[in-house]
Write a protein that holds these residues in place. Sequence first.
Motif, short mmCIF file in Angstrom:
data_model
loop_
_atom_site.label_atom_id
_atom_site.label_comp_id
_atom_site.label_asym_id
_atom_site.label_seq_id
_atom_site.Cartn_x
_atom_site.Cartn_y
_atom_site.Cartn_z
N MET A 232 0.84 -1.13 -0.14
CA MET A 232 -0.13 -0.16 -0.11
C MET A 232 0.92 1.27 0.02
SD MET A 232 -3.12 0.71 2.52
CE MET A 232 -2.82 2.18 3.65
N ASP A 233 0.74 2.30 -0.95
CA ASP A 233 1.42 3.19 -0.96
C ASP A 233 0.88 4.23 -0.17
OD1 ASP A 233 2.90 2.48 -3.26
OD2 ASP A 233 1.56 2.99 -4.58
N ALA A 234 1.73 5.37 0.57
CA ALA A 234 1.60 6.32 1.48
C ALA A 234 1.01 7.33 0.68
CB ALA A 234 2.66 6.61 2.37
N PRO A 235 0.07 8.04 1.33
CA PRO A 235 -0.43 9.25 0.34
C PRO A 235 0.61 10.50 0.49
CG PRO A 235 -1.34 9.31 2.76
CD PRO A 235 -0.69 7.92 2.53
N GLU A 236 0.52 11.03 -0.66
CA GLU A 236 1.19 12.18 -0.87
C GLU A 236 1.13 13.17 0.25
OE1 GLU A 236 3.78 13.18 -3.26
OE2 GLU A 236 3.44 10.95 -3.66
N PRO A 237 2.51 13.74 0.65
CA PRO A 237 2.25 14.97 1.80
C PRO A 237 1.40 16.03 1.30
CG PRO A 237 4.36 14.10 1.41
CD PRO A 237 3.89 13.49 0.40
N GLU A 238 0.66 16.59 2.07
CA GLU A 238 -0.07 17.79 1.78
C GLU A 238 0.67 19.02 2.51
OE1 GLU A 238 -4.32 19.74 3.28
OE2 GLU A 238 -4.17 17.67 3.48
N PHE A 239 0.85 20.06 1.50
CA PHE A 239 1.37 21.25 1.87
C PHE A 239 0.26 22.18 2.96
CE2 PHE A 239 1.88 26.01 1.66
CZ PHE A 239 3.06 26.03 2.10
N ILE A 240 0.87 22.47 3.97
CA ILE A 240 0.03 23.40 4.80
C ILE A 240 0.83 24.54 5.10
CG2 ILE A 240 -0.68 23.56 7.35
CD1 ILE A 240 -0.93 20.51 7.47
N ASP A 241 0.32 25.57 4.67
CA ASP A 241 0.87 26.90 4.86
C ASP A 241 1.15 27.34 6.60
OD1 ASP A 241 1.64 29.54 5.04
OD2 ASP A 241 0.10 30.22 3.56
N PRO A 242 2.42 27.57 6.66
CA PRO A 242 2.81 27.61 8.06
C PRO A 242 2.22 28.68 8.79
CG PRO A 242 4.94 27.42 6.58
CD PRO A 242 3.77 27.46 5.89
N LYS A 243 1.74 29.61 7.85
CA LYS A 243 1.02 31.05 8.49
C LYS A 243 -0.41 30.42 9.46
CE LYS A 243 2.70 34.07 4.93
NZ LYS A 243 2.42 34.58 3.70
N ASN A 244 -0.89 29.21 8.79
CA ASN A 244 -2.10 28.74 9.36
C ASN A 244 -1.91 27.84 10.30
OD1 ASN A 244 -3.53 30.25 7.14
ND2 ASN A 244 -3.38 28.39 5.70
N ILE A 245 -0.92 27.71 11.03
CA ILE A 245 -0.44 26.88 11.97
C ILE A 245 -0.61 27.74 13.46
CG2 ILE A 245 1.18 25.29 13.12
CD1 ILE A 245 2.27 24.49 10.32
N HIS A 246 -1.10 27.13 14.34
CA HIS A 246 -1.42 27.86 15.62
C HIS A 246 -1.53 26.41 16.71
CE1 HIS A 246 -5.73 26.96 15.56
NE2 HIS A 246 -5.50 27.06 14.46
N PRO A 247 -1.09 26.75 17.76
CA PRO A 247 -1.25 26.02 18.97
C PRO A 247 -2.56 25.39 19.21
CG PRO A 247 0.06 27.76 19.67
CD PRO A 247 -0.60 28.27 18.21
N GLY A 248 -2.60 24.18 19.54
CA GLY A 248 -4.28 23.71 19.76
C GLY A 248 -4.64 24.20 21.14
#
Length: 134
Positions: free
Chosen positions: A1-17
Amino acid sequence: MDAPEPEFIDPKNIHPGPIRHESLSDEMLEEVRSIFEIIGPYIEMTLEQFEITLMRDTSPEDEVVTEPALRQRGSTTTSCTETRISSPRSNEKKLLAALIAISTGVEDVEKLGVSAEVGRKLLACYDALEEELE
Protein backbone atom coordinates in the motif's frame (compact mmCIF):
# COMPACT_ATOMS: atom_id res chain seq x y z
CA MET A 1 0.00 0.00 0.00
CA ASP A 2 1.40 3.37 -1.00
CA ALA A 3 1.51 6.20 1.49
CA PRO A 4 -0.50 9.27 0.52
CA GLU A 5 1.39 12.25 -0.84
CA PRO A 6 2.23 14.83 1.83
CA GLU A 7 -0.13 17.79 1.84
CA PHE A 8 1.33 21.30 1.94
CA ILE A 9 0.16 23.33 4.91
CA ASP A 10 0.89 27.02 4.93
CA PRO A 11 2.90 27.73 8.12
CA LYS A 12 0.93 30.95 8.56
CA ASN A 13 -2.15 28.82 9.25
CA ILE A 14 -0.53 26.76 12.02
CA HIS A 15 -1.37 27.70 15.61
CA PRO A 16 -1.22 25.92 18.96
CA GLY A 17 -4.16 23.75 19.86
CA PRO A 18 -6.11 24.13 23.07
CA ILE A 19 -4.72 22.91 26.38
CA ARG A 20 -6.55 19.62 26.89
CA HIS A 21 -5.12 18.62 30.27
CA GLU A 22 -4.96 20.79 33.38
CA SER A 23 -1.86 18.95 34.55
CA LEU A 24 0.36 15.95 33.91
CA SER A 25 0.92 13.16 36.42
CA ASP A 26 3.97 13.34 38.66
CA GLU A 27 5.36 10.25 36.92
CA MET A 28 4.94 11.83 33.50
CA LEU A 29 6.48 15.13 34.68
CA GLU A 30 9.52 13.19 35.87
CA GLU A 31 9.85 11.57 32.44
CA VAL A 32 9.32 14.91 30.69
CA ARG A 33 12.13 16.45 32.77
CA SER A 34 14.41 13.53 31.86
CA ILE A 35 13.68 14.02 28.18
CA PHE A 36 14.14 17.77 28.48
CA GLU A 37 17.57 17.31 30.07
CA ILE A 38 18.65 15.53 26.89
CA ILE A 39 16.99 17.67 24.22
CA GLY A 40 16.39 20.96 26.03
CA PRO A 41 19.60 22.65 24.90
CA TYR A 42 18.56 22.14 21.28
CA ILE A 43 14.87 23.00 21.10
CA GLU A 44 14.85 26.66 22.11
CA MET A 45 12.05 26.47 24.67
CA THR A 46 11.79 26.29 28.43
CA LEU A 47 10.80 23.19 30.38
CA GLU A 48 7.44 24.84 31.10
CA GLN A 49 6.81 25.48 27.38
CA PHE A 50 7.77 21.88 26.64
CA GLU A 51 5.32 20.63 29.28
CA ILE A 52 2.54 22.83 27.87
CA THR A 53 3.00 21.35 24.39
CA LEU A 54 2.29 17.95 25.94
CA MET A 55 -0.73 19.30 27.81
CA ARG A 56 -2.15 20.31 24.41
CA ASP A 57 -1.82 16.76 23.09
CA THR A 58 -4.91 14.56 23.04
CA SER A 59 -2.90 11.71 24.51
CA PRO A 60 0.32 12.95 26.15
CA GLU A 61 1.09 9.47 27.42
CA ASP A 62 1.54 8.37 23.80
CA GLU A 63 4.09 11.15 23.34
CA VAL A 64 5.99 10.39 26.52
CA VAL A 65 6.68 6.75 27.14
CA THR A 66 6.64 6.44 30.92
CA GLU A 67 9.06 3.56 31.15
CA PRO A 68 12.64 3.36 32.37
CA ALA A 69 13.58 2.36 28.79
CA LEU A 70 13.11 5.99 27.75
CA ARG A 71 15.98 7.21 29.92
CA GLN A 72 18.06 4.28 28.72
CA ARG A 73 17.23 5.16 25.11
CA GLY A 74 18.26 8.79 25.63
CA SER A 75 21.52 7.95 27.35
CA THR A 76 22.33 5.16 24.89
CA THR A 77 21.61 7.41 21.92
CA THR A 78 23.76 10.18 23.37
CA SER A 79 26.53 7.72 24.11
CA CYS A 80 26.22 6.13 20.68
CA THR A 81 26.39 9.41 18.80
CA GLU A 82 29.27 10.69 20.93
CA THR A 83 31.20 7.48 20.43
CA ARG A 84 30.53 6.70 16.78
CA ILE A 85 30.11 10.12 15.22
CA SER A 86 32.80 12.73 15.46
CA SER A 87 31.04 15.96 14.71
CA PRO A 88 31.69 19.53 15.79
CA ARG A 89 29.46 20.72 18.65
CA SER A 90 27.83 23.21 16.26
CA ASN A 91 26.20 20.28 14.45
CA GLU A 92 24.39 18.91 17.50
CA LYS A 93 21.03 20.39 16.45
CA LYS A 94 21.35 18.67 13.08
CA LEU A 95 22.18 15.38 14.79
CA LEU A 96 19.20 15.68 17.12
CA ALA A 97 16.90 16.58 14.21
CA ALA A 98 18.20 13.56 12.29
CA LEU A 99 17.59 11.27 15.28
CA ILE A 100 14.06 12.60 15.63
CA ALA A 101 13.47 12.03 11.92
CA ILE A 102 14.79 8.47 12.22
CA SER A 103 12.51 7.84 15.22
CA THR A 104 9.53 8.83 13.03
CA GLY A 105 10.51 6.32 10.36
CA VAL A 106 12.77 8.26 7.98
CA GLU A 107 15.38 5.86 6.62
CA ASP A 108 16.62 7.81 3.59
CA VAL A 109 20.02 9.26 4.55
CA GLU A 110 19.53 12.05 2.01
CA LYS A 111 16.52 13.34 3.99
CA LEU A 112 18.23 13.49 7.40
CA GLY A 113 19.94 16.86 7.00
CA VAL A 114 23.39 15.47 7.78
CA SER A 115 26.07 13.95 5.57
CA ALA A 116 25.30 10.52 4.12
CA GLU A 117 28.10 9.00 6.20
CA VAL A 118 26.74 10.47 9.44
CA GLY A 119 23.21 9.48 8.40
CA ARG A 120 24.28 5.86 7.92
CA LYS A 121 25.99 5.85 11.33
CA LEU A 122 22.90 7.31 13.01
CA LEU A 123 20.66 4.71 11.35
CA ALA A 124 22.99 1.91 12.46
CA CYS A 125 23.12 3.36 15.96
CA TYR A 126 19.33 3.58 16.13
CA ASP A 127 18.93 0.01 14.80
CA ALA A 128 21.37 -1.27 17.44
CA LEU A 129 19.41 0.56 20.11
CA GLU A 130 16.12 -0.97 18.93
CA GLU A 131 17.66 -4.44 19.19
CA GLU A 132 19.00 -3.65 22.66
CA LEU A 133 15.57 -2.57 23.90
CA GLU A 134 13.77 -5.65 22.56
